[in-house]
Design a protein around this motif. Structure first.
Motif, PDB file in Angstrom:
ATOM      1  N   GLY A 318       0.782  -1.226   0.000  1.00  0.00           N
ATOM      2  CA  GLY A 318       0.000   0.000   0.000  1.00  0.00           C
ATOM      3  C   GLY A 318       0.815   1.278   0.000  1.00  0.00           C
ATOM      4  N   HIS A 319       2.031   1.231  -0.539  1.00  0.00           N
ATOM      5  CA  HIS A 319       2.893   2.416  -0.559  1.00  0.00           C
ATOM      6  C   HIS A 319       2.606   3.216  -1.836  1.00  0.00           C
ATOM      7  N   LEU A 320       1.522   3.996  -1.831  1.00  0.00           N
ATOM      8  CA  LEU A 320       1.053   4.620  -3.063  1.00  0.00           C
ATOM      9  C   LEU A 320       1.954   5.757  -3.531  1.00  0.00           C
ATOM     10  N   ASP A 321       2.558   6.520  -2.598  1.00  0.00           N
ATOM     11  CA  ASP A 321       3.475   7.575  -3.037  1.00  0.00           C
ATOM     12  C   ASP A 321       4.681   6.978  -3.757  1.00  0.00           C
ATOM     13  N   ALA A 342      -1.168  -4.641 -16.736  1.00  0.00           N
ATOM     14  CA  ALA A 342      -1.191  -6.093 -16.529  1.00  0.00           C
ATOM     15  C   ALA A 342      -0.607  -6.470 -15.180  1.00  0.00           C
ATOM     16  N   VAL A 343       0.449  -5.758 -14.763  1.00  0.00           N
ATOM     17  CA  VAL A 343       1.024  -6.006 -13.436  1.00  0.00           C
ATOM     18  C   VAL A 343      -0.013  -5.714 -12.352  1.00  0.00           C
ATOM     19  N   LEU A 344      -0.680  -4.569 -12.479  1.00  0.00           N
ATOM     20  CA  LEU A 344      -1.640  -4.176 -11.443  1.00  0.00           C
ATOM     21  C   LEU A 344      -2.843  -5.126 -11.424  1.00  0.00           C
ATOM     22  N   LEU A 345      -3.235  -5.617 -12.592  1.00  0.00           N
ATOM     23  CA  LEU A 345      -4.328  -6.580 -12.634  1.00  0.00           C
ATOM     24  C   LEU A 345      -3.943  -7.863 -11.908  1.00  0.00           C
ATOM     25  N   GLN A 346      -2.712  -8.278 -12.080  1.00  0.00           N
ATOM     26  CA  GLN A 346      -2.248  -9.480 -11.376  1.00  0.00           C
ATOM     27  C   GLN A 346      -2.249  -9.248  -9.863  1.00  0.00           C
ATOM     28  N   CYS A 351      -2.846  -9.629  -4.215  1.00  0.00           N
ATOM     29  CA  CYS A 351      -2.747  -8.635  -3.137  1.00  0.00           C
ATOM     30  C   CYS A 351      -4.107  -8.117  -2.689  1.00  0.00           C
ATOM     31  N   GLY A 352      -5.144  -8.404  -3.478  1.00  0.00           N
ATOM     32  CA  GLY A 352      -6.487  -7.981  -3.104  1.00  0.00           C
ATOM     33  C   GLY A 352      -7.014  -6.874  -4.000  1.00  0.00           C
ATOM     34  N   VAL A 353      -8.341  -6.893  -4.240  1.00  0.00           N
ATOM     35  CA  VAL A 353      -8.969  -5.910  -5.118  1.00  0.00           C
ATOM     36  C   VAL A 353      -8.850  -4.490  -4.578  1.00  0.00           C
ATOM     37  N   PRO A 354      -9.078  -4.235  -3.275  1.00  0.00           N
ATOM     38  CA  PRO A 354      -8.934  -2.841  -2.793  1.00  0.00           C
ATOM     39  C   PRO A 354      -7.547  -2.278  -3.038  1.00  0.00           C
ATOM     40  N   ALA A 355      -6.502  -3.081  -2.815  1.00  0.00           N
ATOM     41  CA  ALA A 355      -5.142  -2.608  -3.049  1.00  0.00           C
ATOM     42  C   ALA A 355      -4.931  -2.298  -4.524  1.00  0.00           C
ATOM     43  N   ALA A 356      -5.413  -3.181  -5.393  1.00  0.00           N
ATOM     44  CA  ALA A 356      -5.266  -2.953  -6.831  1.00  0.00           C
ATOM     45  C   ALA A 356      -6.072  -1.752  -7.282  1.00  0.00           C
ATOM     46  N   ASN A 357      -7.255  -1.561  -6.710  1.00  0.00           N
ATOM     47  CA  ASN A 357      -8.083  -0.413  -7.063  1.00  0.00           C
ATOM     48  C   ASN A 357      -7.350   0.897  -6.793  1.00  0.00           C
ATOM     49  N   SER A 358      -6.749   1.023  -5.614  1.00  0.00           N
ATOM     50  CA  SER A 358      -5.973   2.222  -5.277  1.00  0.00           C
ATOM     51  C   SER A 358      -4.766   2.358  -6.193  1.00  0.00           C
ATOM     52  N   ALA A 359      -4.145   1.219  -6.524  1.00  0.00           N
ATOM     53  CA  ALA A 359      -2.968   1.246  -7.381  1.00  0.00           C
ATOM     54  C   ALA A 359      -3.324   1.707  -8.788  1.00  0.00           C
ATOM     55  N   PHE A 360      -4.464   1.226  -9.335  1.00  0.00           N
ATOM     56  CA  PHE A 360      -4.886   1.665 -10.660  1.00  0.00           C
ATOM     57  C   PHE A 360      -5.144   3.171 -10.685  1.00  0.00           C
ATOM     58  N   ALA A 361      -5.768   3.689  -9.627  1.00  0.00           N
ATOM     59  CA  ALA A 361      -6.043   5.129  -9.582  1.00  0.00           C
ATOM     60  C   ALA A 361      -4.747   5.931  -9.576  1.00  0.00           C
ATOM     61  N   THR A 362      -3.784   5.473  -8.785  1.00  0.00           N
ATOM     62  CA  THR A 362      -2.485   6.162  -8.723  1.00  0.00           C
ATOM     63  C   THR A 362      -1.766   6.092 -10.062  1.00  0.00           C
ATOM     64  N   ALA A 363      -1.736   4.900 -10.652  1.00  0.00           N
ATOM     65  CA  ALA A 363      -1.026   4.721 -11.916  1.00  0.00           C
ATOM     66  C   ALA A 363      -1.684   5.525 -13.041  1.00  0.00           C
ATOM     67  N   GLN A 364      -3.008   5.538 -13.057  1.00  0.00           N
ATOM     68  CA  GLN A 364      -3.698   6.303 -14.109  1.00  0.00           C
ATOM     69  C   GLN A 364      -3.376   7.784 -14.014  1.00  0.00           C
ATOM     70  N   ARG A 365      -3.364   8.315 -12.795  1.00  0.00           N
ATOM     71  CA  ARG A 365      -3.018   9.732 -12.604  1.00  0.00           C
ATOM     72  C   ARG A 365      -1.608  10.020 -13.128  1.00  0.00           C
ATOM     73  N   VAL A 366      -0.669   9.164 -12.793  1.00  0.00           N
ATOM     74  CA  VAL A 366       0.722   9.367 -13.225  1.00  0.00           C
ATOM     75  C   VAL A 366       0.828   9.285 -14.753  1.00  0.00           C
ATOM     76  N   LEU A 367       0.187   8.281 -15.343  1.00  0.00           N
ATOM     77  CA  LEU A 367       0.281   8.104 -16.797  1.00  0.00           C
ATOM     78  C   LEU A 367      -0.353   9.280 -17.538  1.00  0.00           C
ATOM     79  N   GLU A 368      -1.422   9.806 -16.980  1.00  0.00           N
ATOM     80  CA  GLU A 368      -2.033  10.979 -17.618  1.00  0.00           C
ATOM     81  C   GLU A 368      -1.138  12.199 -17.506  1.00  0.00           C
ATOM     82  N   GLU A 369      -0.477  12.352 -16.345  1.00  0.00           N
ATOM     83  CA  GLU A 369       0.459  13.478 -16.165  1.00  0.00           C
ATOM     84  C   GLU A 369       1.653  13.365 -17.098  1.00  0.00           C
ATOM     85  N   GLU A 370       2.082  12.103 -17.309  1.00  0.00           N
ATOM     86  CA  GLU A 370       3.241  11.879 -18.165  1.00  0.00           C
ATOM     87  C   GLU A 370       2.892  12.027 -19.636  1.00  0.00           C
ATOM     88  N   GLY A 371       1.597  11.943 -19.928  1.00  0.00           N
ATOM     89  CA  GLY A 371       1.168  12.075 -21.315  1.00  0.00           C
ATOM     90  C   GLY A 371       1.441  10.836 -22.105  1.00  0.00           C
TER      91      GLY A 371
END
Length: 371
Positions: A318-321, A342-346, A351-371
């Motif tokens: 759960g280390h989202l930062d 694919a990594v986050l889906l695995q 690791c559990g759906v709640p953990a992956a859910n938070s991870a997808f939100a974090t990753a999506q934000r970063v990928l959008e910022e990175e363009g």
């Protein structure tokens, strides 16, 4: 073939940065007994024996041998172990081998440590006389005064004295021939590798002026003088030698900083460095030295593979930062957005759906910022 290789002992992980340790005349790799195990925690340590020393076969050297011949044997050993570049540390004759390698084979050395040694050994005469006497009488007389030559009064290491007593006389004499012919004083300025010099202030064989002469000539040299220490510093004062070597070998911190910047980016590392305080400085050094200088530089896994492992571990805890930082790093290491997904889906499975859910939100934000 194995019979043509120097007798040696390897310690530490095969994937760690290699470090070769050379002995002094008359001793074996037991000279490093109090130092090598400690160094092997972060290095692939290879200690080697001179021919005819420590029970090694004597036939690899003959009368008229040179330090260059011994250096060639060291390179053949390294080649046999699959080691291309290595750090090197040597005592006395072993240190002379290191100097020869630095002058004649600089492409093989990462760094050099020369301990209680010299660029010359006081001319050929005394060594020619010693070689002649050993060929006539054997080595028993050398064992009788070994403590006086090697240590300060009242100190001894019986194992090393036994090495002197049991060394093959012809191999010992051949090594004396090598010391008689050795003189690199006019080549020292060519040594470009980072060099540590360690002198024992009570060393009668290679006193501090011998090491200072090298330090004054080698551009990237550091000199350490050990008080109350004689010729075999790794045996008499292992803690001090270990401290000096660790500091010298920690090009790991510099190497780690380079990898840290390559993976995380200059902007991130610059911000971390700017926030550094005296309170956090040791932790930042720890990160650069061990996480980036040893783990991320280990060639067993590629950087892409390390990103995959790291993303999974950060989701699990759960280390989202940190996850956001390593999503950026994963892109820098060549992972496509769909591979990160694919990594986050695995991780949702393990690791559990709640953990992956938070991870997808974090990753999506970063990928959008990175363009």
């Amino acid at each position: 073939m194995i019979e043509n290789l120097l007798n040696h002992r390897s310690e530490g992980p095969a994937s760690a940065p290699p470090l070769l340790l050379g002995p002094s005349l008359g001793t074996s790799y037991a000279l490093w007994d109090a130092v090598a195990p400690e160094l092997s925690s972060g290095h692939r340590v290879v200690r080697w024996n001179l021919p005819g020393h420590g029970g090694a076969a004597p036939g690899l050297v003959r009368a008229g041998a040179t330090v260059g011949d011994l250096a060639g044997l060291v390179l053949a050993l390294a080649d046999s172990l699959g080691i291309e570049r290595f750090a090197y540390a040597g005592v006395s004759l072993g240190g002379a081998v290191g100097l020869h390698l630095a002058v004649h084979h600089p492409d093989r050395l990462e760094s050099l440590a020369v301990i209680c040694s010299s660029a010359h050994f006081n001319g050929s005469g005394p060594w020619e006389e010693r070689a002649a006497r050993v060929r006539r009488e054997g080595v028993a007389w050398l064992a009788e005064n070994a403590d006086a030559r090697w240590f300060t009064p009242g100190f001894t290491v019986p194992r090393l004295v036994e090495d002197q007593r049991t060394v093959d006389p012809e191999a010992y004499a051949a090594c004396c021939d090598a010391l008689a012919a050795f003189d690199l004083r006019d080549r020292l300025g060519e040594i470009a590798v980072r060099t540590l010099l360690v002198a024992g202030r009570r060393d009668p064989a290679t006193p501090p002026p011998h090491l200072r002469e090298i330090a004054d000539a080698v551009p990237a040299a550091t000199l350490v003088e050990l008080p109350s220490v004689s010729h075999l510093a790794p045996a008499q004062c292992p803690e001090a030698v270990l401290t000096a070597l660790r500091s010298h070998l920690d090009g790991g911190a510099e190497r780690g900083m380079a990898v840290r910047r390559a993976v995380l980016g200059d902007a991130h590392v610059d911000r971390a460095q700017a926030r550094q305080t005296p309170f956090t400085a040791r932790f930042q050094d720890f990160i650069s030295r061990y996480a980036w200088g040893e783990i991320w530089t280990d060639p067993t896994l590629s950087r892409r593979e390390r990103s995959l492992v790291t993303l999974t571990a950060l989701v699990a805890h759960g280390h989202l930062d940190e996850l956001a930082m390593h999503v950026r790093a994963a892109r820098r290491n060549g992972l496509a957005p769909e591979e990160i997904g694919a990594v986050l889906l695995q991780t949702a499975v393990y690791c559990g759906v709640p953990a992956a859910n938070s991870a997808f939100a974090t990753a999506q934000r970063v990928l959008e910022e990175e363009g």
